[in-house]
Motif scaffolding. Structure first.
Motif, PDB file in Angstrom:
ATOM      1  N   ARG A 152       0.840  -1.211   0.000  1.00 39.15           N
ATOM      2  CA  ARG A 152       0.000   0.000   0.000  1.00 39.15           C
ATOM      3  C   ARG A 152       0.871   1.256   0.000  1.00 39.15           C
ATOM      4  O   ARG A 152       0.739   2.153   0.836  1.00 39.15           O
ATOM      5  N   ILE A 153       1.763   1.293  -0.983  1.00 37.28           N
ATOM      6  CA  ILE A 153       2.710   2.397  -1.117  1.00 37.28           C
ATOM      7  C   ILE A 153       1.977   3.687  -1.485  1.00 37.28           C
ATOM      8  O   ILE A 153       1.081   3.694  -2.325  1.00 37.28           O
ATOM      9  N   THR A 154       2.380   4.786  -0.861  1.00 36.28           N
ATOM     10  CA  THR A 154       1.762   6.080  -1.151  1.00 36.28           C
ATOM     11  C   THR A 154       2.694   7.019  -1.908  1.00 36.28           C
ATOM     12  O   THR A 154       2.239   7.998  -2.490  1.00 36.28           O
ATOM     13  N   GLU A 155       3.993   6.764  -1.888  1.00 34.40           N
ATOM     14  CA  GLU A 155       4.957   7.587  -2.614  1.00 34.40           C
ATOM     15  C   GLU A 155       5.998   6.707  -3.280  1.00 34.40           C
ATOM     16  O   GLU A 155       6.448   5.712  -2.697  1.00 34.40           O
ATOM     17  N   ILE A 156       6.369   7.080  -4.484  1.00 34.67           N
ATOM     18  CA  ILE A 156       7.465   6.406  -5.179  1.00 34.67           C
ATOM     19  C   ILE A 156       8.439   7.474  -5.670  1.00 34.67           C
ATOM     20  O   ILE A 156       8.071   8.621  -5.881  1.00 34.67           O
ATOM     21  N   ASN A 157       9.681   7.089  -5.831  1.00 36.18           N
ATOM     22  CA  ASN A 157      10.732   8.024  -6.226  1.00 36.18           C
ATOM     23  C   ASN A 157      11.531   7.375  -7.341  1.00 36.18           C
ATOM     24  O   ASN A 157      12.284   6.435  -7.090  1.00 36.18           O
ATOM     25  N   LEU A 158      11.346   7.857  -8.569  1.00 35.63           N
ATOM     26  CA  LEU A 158      11.969   7.232  -9.726  1.00 35.63           C
ATOM     27  C   LEU A 158      12.572   8.276 -10.659  1.00 35.63           C
ATOM     28  O   LEU A 158      12.055   9.387 -10.770  1.00 35.63           O
ATOM     29  N   VAL A 180      -3.563   7.343  -3.258  1.00 35.95           N
ATOM     30  CA  VAL A 180      -2.934   8.283  -4.177  1.00 35.95           C
ATOM     31  C   VAL A 180      -1.427   8.070  -4.141  1.00 35.95           C
ATOM     32  O   VAL A 180      -0.816   7.945  -3.086  1.00 35.95           O
ATOM     33  N   VAL A 181      -0.824   8.000  -5.305  1.00 36.58           N
ATOM     34  CA  VAL A 181       0.615   7.793  -5.403  1.00 36.58           C
ATOM     35  C   VAL A 181       1.284   9.106  -5.798  1.00 36.58           C
ATOM     36  O   VAL A 181       0.917   9.719  -6.798  1.00 36.58           O
ATOM     37  N   THR A 182       2.222   9.561  -5.004  1.00 35.60           N
ATOM     38  CA  THR A 182       3.009  10.736  -5.346  1.00 35.60           C
ATOM     39  C   THR A 182       4.266  10.274  -6.059  1.00 35.60           C
ATOM     40  O   THR A 182       5.061   9.519  -5.505  1.00 35.60           O
ATOM     41  N   VAL A 183       4.426  10.713  -7.304  1.00 37.46           N
ATOM     42  CA  VAL A 183       5.578  10.310  -8.106  1.00 37.46           C
ATOM     43  C   VAL A 183       6.652  11.383  -7.982  1.00 37.46           C
ATOM     44  O   VAL A 183       6.441  12.533  -8.363  1.00 37.46           O
ATOM     45  N   LEU A 184       7.793  11.021  -7.448  1.00 39.86           N
ATOM     46  CA  LEU A 184       8.908  11.948  -7.304  1.00 39.86           C
ATOM     47  C   LEU A 184       9.991  11.539  -8.279  1.00 39.86           C
ATOM     48  O   LEU A 184      10.462  10.406  -8.256  1.00 39.86           O
ATOM     49  N   GLY A 185      10.386  12.437  -9.156  1.00 39.85           N
ATOM     50  CA  GLY A 185      11.403  12.066 -10.125  1.00 39.85           C
ATOM     51  C   GLY A 185      11.995  13.272 -10.816  1.00 39.85           C
ATOM     52  O   GLY A 185      11.847  14.403 -10.381  1.00 39.85           O
ATOM     53  N   GLU A 186      12.690  13.008 -11.936  1.00 38.26           N
ATOM     54  CA  GLU A 186      13.359  14.065 -12.662  1.00 38.26           C
ATOM     55  C   GLU A 186      12.377  15.022 -13.306  1.00 38.26           C
ATOM     56  O   GLU A 186      12.647  16.193 -13.474  1.00 38.26           O
ATOM     57  N   SER A 187      11.223  14.503 -13.712  1.00 36.27           N
ATOM     58  CA  SER A 187      10.308  15.309 -14.499  1.00 36.27           C
ATOM     59  C   SER A 187       8.905  14.776 -14.326  1.00 36.27           C
ATOM     60  O   SER A 187       8.701  13.634 -13.930  1.00 36.27           O
ATOM     61  N   ASP A 188       7.894  15.619 -14.610  1.00 32.94           N
ATOM     62  CA  ASP A 188       6.518  15.124 -14.545  1.00 32.94           C
ATOM     63  C   ASP A 188       6.047  14.626 -15.908  1.00 32.94           C
ATOM     64  O   ASP A 188       4.868  14.467 -16.143  1.00 32.94           O
ATOM     65  N   THR A 189       6.963  14.360 -16.826  1.00 30.94           N
ATOM     66  CA  THR A 189       6.625  13.808 -18.134  1.00 30.94           C
ATOM     67  C   THR A 189       5.876  12.485 -17.972  1.00 30.94           C
ATOM     68  O   THR A 189       6.275  11.626 -17.198  1.00 30.94           O
TER      69      THR A 189
END
Length: 208
Positions: A152-158, A180-189
Motif C-alpha cells: 500500500r505504497i503512497t509515494e514512489i521516487n523514480l 494516491v501515489v506521489t511520483v517523485l522524479g526528474e520530471s513530470d513527463t
C-alpha cells in the motif's frame, strides 16, 4: 560503462582500493557494510541490528560531527569523499518534511535505487513520522508494481528512465493502487499515465 569510460568492475576495484587506503590512513576506524561485509573486513550492519538494544545509545553529538561520507567521482573520474555532518543531514530531513512531503503512519515509500543517492534521504523523514520505507534490491517493473499494491505504497521516487519503463509495462493497468501515489522524479513527463498520481519533479527539466 560509466560516463567517464570506466567499466563497473574497474570502478568497484578502484573504490575498494581507495577505501582501503582511506581506512589505513585514518587509524582506529571500524568499517561496516549494509547487506554484506565490507572490502576491508567490516561486519554487516544489517545482520548486527538484530542484536542491538532499542535503548538510546547516549552518544553526545554536535552539528559539526561527521555523519556520512559520500564517495563521488563527479566529472573528473577521481574518487573523493564528500562529508555530511549531523547538522547538514538534519537540515536535509527538515527541508523534506517542510517543503516536499508530509508522511504519517499510513505513508509508505518504495525504494528501488541505491539508498546512498538522493532517494536515501527520504528514509529518515519517514521514520520520524512513523511511516514505512520498503527497499527493493533493484528495479524490475512487474515486481515494483506488485510491491506498490502489496505494501500500500503512497509515494514512489523514480528517475525518468524508470518512469518510462513503469508507465509502458503491461501490468500497470492490472495493478490496483488503492491510495494516491506521489511520483517523485526528474520530471513530470507522462505522469498522467499513472493511476491517480501527484507528480512532483525533484530536479532537472520539466515540461510544465
Amino acid at each position: 560503462m560509466s560516463a567517464n569510460g570506466m567499466r563497473k568492475g574497474d570502478y568497484l576495484g578502484l573504490l575498494t582500493e581507495v577505501t582501503e587506503r582511506l581506512v589505513a590512513g585514518m587509524g582506529d576506524v571500524q568499517t561496516v557494510g549494509l547487506g554484506g561485509a565490507t572490502a576491508t573486513g567490516g561486519t554487516d550492519l544489517m545482520a548486527e541490528l538484530v542484536n542491538v538494544s532499542a535503548d538510546e545509545p547516549g552518544v553526545p553529538l554536535t552539528e559539526s560531527d561527521p555523519m556520512l561520507l559520500l564517495r563521488t567521482s563527479g566529472t573528473t573520474g577521481r574518487l573523493k569523499a564528500a562529508t555530511h555532518a549531523q547538522g547538514s543531514y538534519a537540515a536535509v530531513t527538515a527541508n523534506i518534511l517542510a517543503s516536499l512531503l508530509a508522511p504519517g503512519p499510513d505513508s509508505g515509500m518504495l525504494h528501488a535505487a541505491a539508498l546512498i543517492h538522493a532517494i536515501g534521504t527520504f528514509v529518515l523523514p519517514y521514520s520520524f513520522r512513523g511511516g514505512t520505507s520498503v527497499v527493493q534490491s533493484g528495479f524490475e517493473p512487474r515486481q515494483y508494481l506488485e510491491a506498490i499494491e502489496q505494501h500500500r505504497i503512497t509515494e514512489i521516487n523514480l528517475v525518468l528512465t524508470m518512469l518510462g519503463m513503469l508507465f509502458t509495462h503491461e501490468v500497470l493497468g492490472q495493478t490496483e493502487l488503492p491510495l494516491v501515489v506521489t511520483v517523485l522524479g526528474e520530471s513530470d513527463t507522462d505522469a498522467n499515465s499513472c493511476p491517480r498520481p501527484r507528480a512532483r519533479p525533484l530536479y532537472g527539466p520539466s515540461p510544465s
